[in-house]
Each structure stands twice: as C-alpha cells, then as structure tokens.
Design a protein around this motif. Structure first.
Motif, PDB file in Angstrom:
ATOM      1  N   PHE A 170       2.522   9.766  -8.116  1.00  0.00           N
ATOM      2  CA  PHE A 170       2.874   9.998  -9.217  1.00  0.00           C
ATOM      3  C   PHE A 170       2.160  10.205 -10.480  1.00  0.00           C
ATOM      4  CE2 PHE A 170       5.898   9.018 -12.888  1.00  0.00           C
ATOM      5  CZ  PHE A 170       7.192   9.640 -12.454  1.00  0.00           C
ATOM      6  N   MET A 171       0.862   9.407 -10.262  1.00  0.00           N
ATOM      7  CA  MET A 171       0.015   9.587 -11.256  1.00  0.00           C
ATOM      8  C   MET A 171      -0.764  11.074 -11.321  1.00  0.00           C
ATOM      9  SD  MET A 171      -2.000   5.716 -11.006  1.00  0.00           S
ATOM     10  CE  MET A 171      -3.351   6.408 -11.927  1.00  0.00           C
ATOM     11  N   ASN A 172      -0.832  11.391 -10.040  1.00  0.00           N
ATOM     12  CA  ASN A 172      -1.413  12.748  -9.881  1.00  0.00           C
ATOM     13  C   ASN A 172      -0.776  13.900 -10.561  1.00  0.00           C
ATOM     14  OD1 ASN A 172      -3.414  14.774  -8.396  1.00  0.00           O
ATOM     15  ND2 ASN A 172      -1.613  15.310  -7.568  1.00  0.00           N
ATOM     16  N   PHE A 173       0.849  13.796 -10.377  1.00  0.00           N
ATOM     17  CA  PHE A 173       1.780  14.459 -11.280  1.00  0.00           C
ATOM     18  C   PHE A 173       1.207  14.521 -12.759  1.00  0.00           C
ATOM     19  CE2 PHE A 173       5.126  14.066  -7.875  1.00  0.00           C
ATOM     20  CZ  PHE A 173       4.623  15.135  -6.928  1.00  0.00           C
ATOM     21  N   ILE A 174       1.131  13.596 -13.165  1.00  0.00           N
ATOM     22  CA  ILE A 174       0.985  13.230 -14.491  1.00  0.00           C
ATOM     23  C   ILE A 174      -0.438  13.755 -14.985  1.00  0.00           C
ATOM     24  CG2 ILE A 174       0.713  11.490 -16.315  1.00  0.00           C
ATOM     25  CD1 ILE A 174       2.605   9.601 -14.765  1.00  0.00           C
ATOM     26  N   SER A 175      -1.410  13.418 -14.265  1.00  0.00           N
ATOM     27  CA  SER A 175      -2.659  14.131 -14.669  1.00  0.00           C
ATOM     28  C   SER A 175      -2.763  15.509 -14.690  1.00  0.00           C
ATOM     29  CB  SER A 175      -3.902  13.352 -13.928  1.00  0.00           C
ATOM     30  OG  SER A 175      -3.750  13.714 -12.564  1.00  0.00           O
ATOM     31  N   THR A 176      -2.048  16.021 -13.451  1.00  0.00           N
ATOM     32  CA  THR A 176      -1.784  17.338 -13.442  1.00  0.00           C
ATOM     33  C   THR A 176      -1.164  18.144 -14.659  1.00  0.00           C
ATOM     34  OG1 THR A 176      -2.072  17.370 -10.990  1.00  0.00           O
ATOM     35  CG2 THR A 176      -0.950  19.405 -11.948  1.00  0.00           C
ATOM     36  N   ASP A 177      -0.075  17.430 -14.842  1.00  0.00           N
ATOM     37  CA  ASP A 177       0.883  17.872 -16.057  1.00  0.00           C
ATOM     38  C   ASP A 177       0.106  17.971 -17.377  1.00  0.00           C
ATOM     39  OD1 ASP A 177       3.549  18.747 -17.501  1.00  0.00           O
ATOM     40  OD2 ASP A 177       2.917  16.884 -18.207  1.00  0.00           O
ATOM     41  N   LEU A 178      -0.820  16.996 -17.567  1.00  0.00           N
ATOM     42  CA  LEU A 178      -1.559  16.919 -18.761  1.00  0.00           C
ATOM     43  C   LEU A 178      -2.446  17.946 -19.012  1.00  0.00           C
ATOM     44  CD1 LEU A 178      -2.461  13.201 -19.074  1.00  0.00           C
ATOM     45  CD2 LEU A 178      -0.906  14.392 -20.421  1.00  0.00           C
ATOM     46  N   LYS A 179      -3.095  18.605 -17.751  1.00  0.00           N
ATOM     47  CA  LYS A 179      -3.871  19.672 -17.617  1.00  0.00           C
ATOM     48  C   LYS A 179      -3.391  21.123 -18.020  1.00  0.00           C
ATOM     49  CE  LYS A 179      -7.527  17.431 -14.726  1.00  0.00           C
ATOM     50  NZ  LYS A 179      -8.176  17.518 -13.335  1.00  0.00           N
ATOM     51  N   ILE A 180      -2.020  21.403 -17.280  1.00  0.00           N
ATOM     52  CA  ILE A 180      -1.505  22.401 -17.587  1.00  0.00           C
ATOM     53  C   ILE A 180      -0.401  22.803 -18.569  1.00  0.00           C
ATOM     54  CG2 ILE A 180      -1.692  22.901 -14.913  1.00  0.00           C
ATOM     55  CD1 ILE A 180       1.131  22.437 -14.722  1.00  0.00           C
ATOM     56  N   ASN A 181      -0.468  21.303 -19.406  1.00  0.00           N
ATOM     57  CA  ASN A 181       0.792  21.307 -20.374  1.00  0.00           C
ATOM     58  C   ASN A 181       0.730  22.716 -21.357  1.00  0.00           C
ATOM     59  OD1 ASN A 181       2.904  20.046 -21.679  1.00  0.00           O
ATOM     60  ND2 ASN A 181       1.722  19.192 -23.058  1.00  0.00           N
ATOM     61  N   LEU A 182      -0.382  22.859 -21.684  1.00  0.00           N
ATOM     62  CA  LEU A 182      -0.696  23.839 -22.861  1.00  0.00           C
ATOM     63  C   LEU A 182      -0.349  25.315 -22.306  1.00  0.00           C
ATOM     64  CD1 LEU A 182      -3.789  22.597 -24.793  1.00  0.00           C
ATOM     65  CD2 LEU A 182      -1.343  22.350 -25.420  1.00  0.00           C
ATOM     66  N   ASN A 183      -0.754  25.594 -21.007  1.00  0.00           N
ATOM     67  CA  ASN A 183      -0.447  26.784 -20.589  1.00  0.00           C
ATOM     68  C   ASN A 183       0.790  27.232 -19.820  1.00  0.00           C
ATOM     69  OD1 ASN A 183      -3.241  27.171 -20.894  1.00  0.00           O
ATOM     70  ND2 ASN A 183      -3.727  26.267 -19.091  1.00  0.00           N
ATOM     71  N   ASN A 184       1.474  25.977 -19.552  1.00  0.00           N
ATOM     72  CA  ASN A 184       2.840  26.400 -19.000  1.00  0.00           C
ATOM     73  C   ASN A 184       3.836  25.513 -19.500  1.00  0.00           C
ATOM     74  OD1 ASN A 184       4.550  27.640 -16.991  1.00  0.00           O
ATOM     75  ND2 ASN A 184       4.035  26.272 -15.185  1.00  0.00           N
ATOM     76  N   LEU A 216       0.711  -1.218   0.077  1.00  0.00           N
ATOM     77  CA  LEU A 216       0.067   0.018  -0.185  1.00  0.00           C
ATOM     78  C   LEU A 216       0.912   1.242  -0.195  1.00  0.00           C
ATOM     79  CD1 LEU A 216      -2.872  -1.303   2.350  1.00  0.00           C
ATOM     80  CD2 LEU A 216      -2.803  -0.873  -0.177  1.00  0.00           C
ATOM     81  N   THR A 217       2.147   1.383   0.518  1.00  0.00           N
ATOM     82  CA  THR A 217       3.093   2.307   0.293  1.00  0.00           C
ATOM     83  C   THR A 217       3.271   2.522  -1.229  1.00  0.00           C
ATOM     84  OG1 THR A 217       4.068   1.970   2.293  1.00  0.00           O
ATOM     85  CG2 THR A 217       5.522   3.178   1.118  1.00  0.00           C
ATOM     86  N   LEU A 218       3.709   1.393  -1.730  1.00  0.00           N
ATOM     87  CA  LEU A 218       3.830   1.374  -3.183  1.00  0.00           C
ATOM     88  C   LEU A 218       2.670   2.108  -4.127  1.00  0.00           C
ATOM     89  CD1 LEU A 218       6.284   0.664  -5.046  1.00  0.00           C
ATOM     90  CD2 LEU A 218       5.401  -1.689  -5.455  1.00  0.00           C
ATOM     91  N   ALA A 219       1.497   1.704  -3.447  1.00  0.00           N
ATOM     92  CA  ALA A 219       0.291   2.158  -4.298  1.00  0.00           C
ATOM     93  C   ALA A 219       0.032   3.596  -3.896  1.00  0.00           C
ATOM     94  CB  ALA A 219      -1.089   1.557  -3.585  1.00  0.00           C
ATOM     95  N   ALA A 220       0.297   4.041  -2.913  1.00  0.00           N
ATOM     96  CA  ALA A 220       0.320   5.628  -2.598  1.00  0.00           C
ATOM     97  C   ALA A 220       1.604   6.399  -3.264  1.00  0.00           C
ATOM     98  CB  ALA A 220       0.563   5.832  -1.157  1.00  0.00           C
ATOM     99  N   ILE A 221       2.579   5.845  -3.503  1.00  0.00           N
ATOM    100  CA  ILE A 221       3.652   6.509  -4.305  1.00  0.00           C
ATOM    101  C   ILE A 221       3.056   6.385  -5.941  1.00  0.00           C
ATOM    102  CG2 ILE A 221       5.960   6.178  -5.247  1.00  0.00           C
ATOM    103  CD1 ILE A 221       6.917   4.979  -2.388  1.00  0.00           C
ATOM    104  N   HIS A 222       2.521   5.258  -6.142  1.00  0.00           N
ATOM    105  CA  HIS A 222       1.718   5.433  -7.506  1.00  0.00           C
ATOM    106  C   HIS A 222       0.751   6.320  -7.776  1.00  0.00           C
ATOM    107  CE1 HIS A 222       3.415   1.876 -10.067  1.00  0.00           C
ATOM    108  NE2 HIS A 222       3.413   1.064  -8.844  1.00  0.00           N
ATOM    109  N   LYS A 228      -9.160  10.985 -10.325  1.00  0.00           N
ATOM    110  CA  LYS A 228      -8.805  11.548  -8.996  1.00  0.00           C
ATOM    111  C   LYS A 228      -9.506  10.838  -7.791  1.00  0.00           C
ATOM    112  CE  LYS A 228      -6.708  15.279 -10.122  1.00  0.00           C
ATOM    113  NZ  LYS A 228      -5.511  15.807  -9.546  1.00  0.00           N
ATOM    114  N   VAL A 229     -10.637  10.190  -8.197  1.00  0.00           N
ATOM    115  CA  VAL A 229     -11.449   9.531  -7.231  1.00  0.00           C
ATOM    116  C   VAL A 229     -10.428   8.458  -6.715  1.00  0.00           C
ATOM    117  CG1 VAL A 229     -13.331   8.124  -6.394  1.00  0.00           C
ATOM    118  CG2 VAL A 229     -13.525  10.199  -7.897  1.00  0.00           C
ATOM    119  N   ALA A 230      -9.969   7.570  -7.519  1.00  0.00           N
ATOM    120  CA  ALA A 230      -8.989   6.516  -6.949  1.00  0.00           C
ATOM    121  C   ALA A 230      -7.934   7.131  -6.417  1.00  0.00           C
ATOM    122  CB  ALA A 230      -8.443   5.918  -8.326  1.00  0.00           C
ATOM    123  N   MET A 231      -7.209   8.347  -6.747  1.00  0.00           N
ATOM    124  CA  MET A 231      -6.013   8.693  -6.142  1.00  0.00           C
ATOM    125  C   MET A 231      -6.458   9.132  -4.734  1.00  0.00           C
ATOM    126  SD  MET A 231      -3.899  10.466  -9.127  1.00  0.00           S
ATOM    127  CE  MET A 231      -5.331  10.621 -10.598  1.00  0.00           C
TER     128      MET A 231
END
Length: 304
Positions: free
Chosen positions: A173-187, A164-170, A274-277
């Motif tokens: 990391f997935m939150n970083f990726i999904s956030t990056d996908l949203k702000i990619n065009l603006n920044n 579950l520690t490994l799951a939390a790290i996943h 987001k719900v899963a994360m």
C-alpha cells in the motif's frame, strides 16, 4: 465423515459470502465518501449523506465482527474433528488471514484512518477461505500435540505469519502511495483522481505509515524468532536432532535474517522508503516459501 465435510463446506461458503458482503459494504462506503468529496452539495443534502456514511461505517464494524466470529467457528470445526487435530496448507492460509484480519481491526482502533487497507486484505481473506473449499484434504497432527513445544511453536509461527502478512500489505500500500506521489503531476486525469479517492481516502501521513510498518515488523520478527527457537526444542524432542535442515527451515532462516537486517538497518542507518518496502516483501516471500509454498507443492501438486 461426509457429515463433517458438508458442515465444513456450508460454514466456509457462509463465511465466504459474509466477507463478500463486507467487501460490498466497504465499497459502498468509499463511493458515498467520494461523492461527498467531489460533488458540490448544499447543506440540506449534506445531512442525509452524512447519515448514510455513518450507516455504512456502523454496518462495516458489525459485519466485520460477525465475519471474524463465523470465520473462527468454521476453522474450529475444520481443525478439531472428533477429538483429533486436522491441518493442511489451506487451513494454515485461512488461519493466517483470520489472525491478520483480527490484527488489522485491533490496529484500526488506534489508527482509524487505515480503513483503505481493507481493499487489499479482504481479497486475500476471500482467497484463503476459497482455498479451504477447494482443497479439503487434511492431515491428522494429534500425535504432535503430546510434545511440550508444539503449541508454543505453532501459535508463535502463526502469529509471525499474521503480523508479517499485515506488514507486507502495508508495504504494498505504501508503494502505491509513493508511486502516486511521483506520477501525480504527470497523470492526474479524472479517472485517476477517482481511483485515488477510493484508495487513499483519509490515510495518515507516509511517515506514520512507516512507523506502523516497522512496529508490525518488529512484533512479527519477535514472534518468528520465538517460533524458530521453540522449533529447535520441538524438533529435538520429536526427531532427536536440534534442527532438520529442509526447505522449510532454510527459507524460514533466510526470512528471519532478512527482517533482522531490515530492523537493524532501520535502527542504525534509518532505512525507509523503497529499501524498507523491498526488504519487507523479500522477507515475506521467503516466509511464504518456508511453509505455505513448500506444503502447497507437497500437498496439492505432489499429493503427499
């Protein structure tokens, strides 16, 4: 006793330095791959750079294996002293991160593109080893080993924490990726491109990462369920009652319910994103409070 302390200190310091060197190798590997991707280099220059990249990959694998062996040996020396079992919150933290690191390497055998996760795992491993160097007091738990459910309970809980520690790290990391996908065009500045090249190099698709996340959570949930069940029998044998409702038990049950709801929601309604994360990190927070949090307060702050 002083000899044991010096030996443990030296082993932990050596283990800490080895992981630090592994982190340095991984950083150099990322830099070398980033240079290949972002600079125009001719064919003649590409071959030595490819050799350098392969050198770093091989070095990381060998160094990682040596780190795991050294870390395991250091923990073994701290836990087993003169025929007695010693344990503490810092040892538990270190053992959990050792198992999480081992599980990560096993996971990486199937998904070789998960190397970027080391950026999040290695600092936690370093912190766990540092905690064993700073907080050296332990408790003797040899008396508990005479009870039949102890080892089953102990190892299932440690595995649950690790998965579950490994799951939390996943999830982070997935939150970083999904956030990056949203702000990619603006920044999308050059500095952000460099950071993304370091963090998100050759990652599998987001859906694949989600599958890995839920597979990891499912295994961790099974281990946690087994840990709670064996804890019931162990508690009844040791204390004469089926369950002792303290902070550890309550937080553990809340964590188990949170992960159970998440898996059920995934199966019935297809929860993801987001719900899963959020639920993953919520369940993990309660799990940390169940043992590491309560025992940190008792052992380190209150000195009990």
């Amino acid at each position: 006793m002083a000899t044991n302390f010096n030996t443990n200190f030296n082993l932990n310091a050596l283990s800490f330095c080895s992981y630090l060197f592994l982190f340095f190798l991984y950083y150099k590997y990322l830099i070398s791959t980033k240079i290949q991707k972002h600079k125009n280099i001719n064919t003649n220059d590409n071959f030595p750079r490819e050799k350098l990249k392969n050198f770093y990959v091989s070095s990381i694998k060998i160094c990682g294996l040596l780190c795991l062996i050294l870390h395991s040996y250091a923990l073994q020396k701290m836990i087993f002293i003169q025929g007695e079992l010693h344990f503490s919150v810092s040892i538990a933290f270190s053992l959990i991160m050792l198992l999480a690191m081992l599980l990560y390497y096993v996971e990486n055998l199937k998904y070789t593109t998960l190397q970027s996760l080391q950026i999040l795992i290695l600092p936690l491993v370093l912190l766990s080893i540092l905690s064993t160097i700073i907080f050296t007091s332990t408790k003797i738990i040899t008396a508990y080993t005479n009870y039949s459910g102890f080892y089953l309970h102990f190892f299932s809980v440690m595995l649950a924490y690790s998965f579950l520690t490994l799951a939390a790290i996943h999830a982070v990391f997935m939150n970083f990726i999904s956030t990056d996908l949203k702000i990619n065009l603006n920044n999308n500045t050059f500095e952000n491109q460099q950071l993304k090249a370091l963090l998100f190099k050759n990652l599998p698709p987001l859906l694949t990462l989600e599958k890995i996340l839920f597979d990891t959570i499912l295994i961790g949930f099974v281990c946690l369920s087994f840990g709670l069940i064996t804890g019931l029998f162990f508690s009844e044998e040791l204390l004469g009652q089926p369950m002792n409702f303290n902070h550890k038990t309550i937080f553990g049950i809340i964590s188990w319910i949170t992960f159970g709801v998440l898996l059920l929601g995934r199966y019935i309604k297809g929860w993801r994103g987001k719900v899963a994360m959020k639920l993953t990190l919520t369940g993990f927070t309660f799990l940390i409070l169940a043992y590491l949090g309560t025992h940190f307060v008792l052992e380190v702050i209150l000195k009990k």
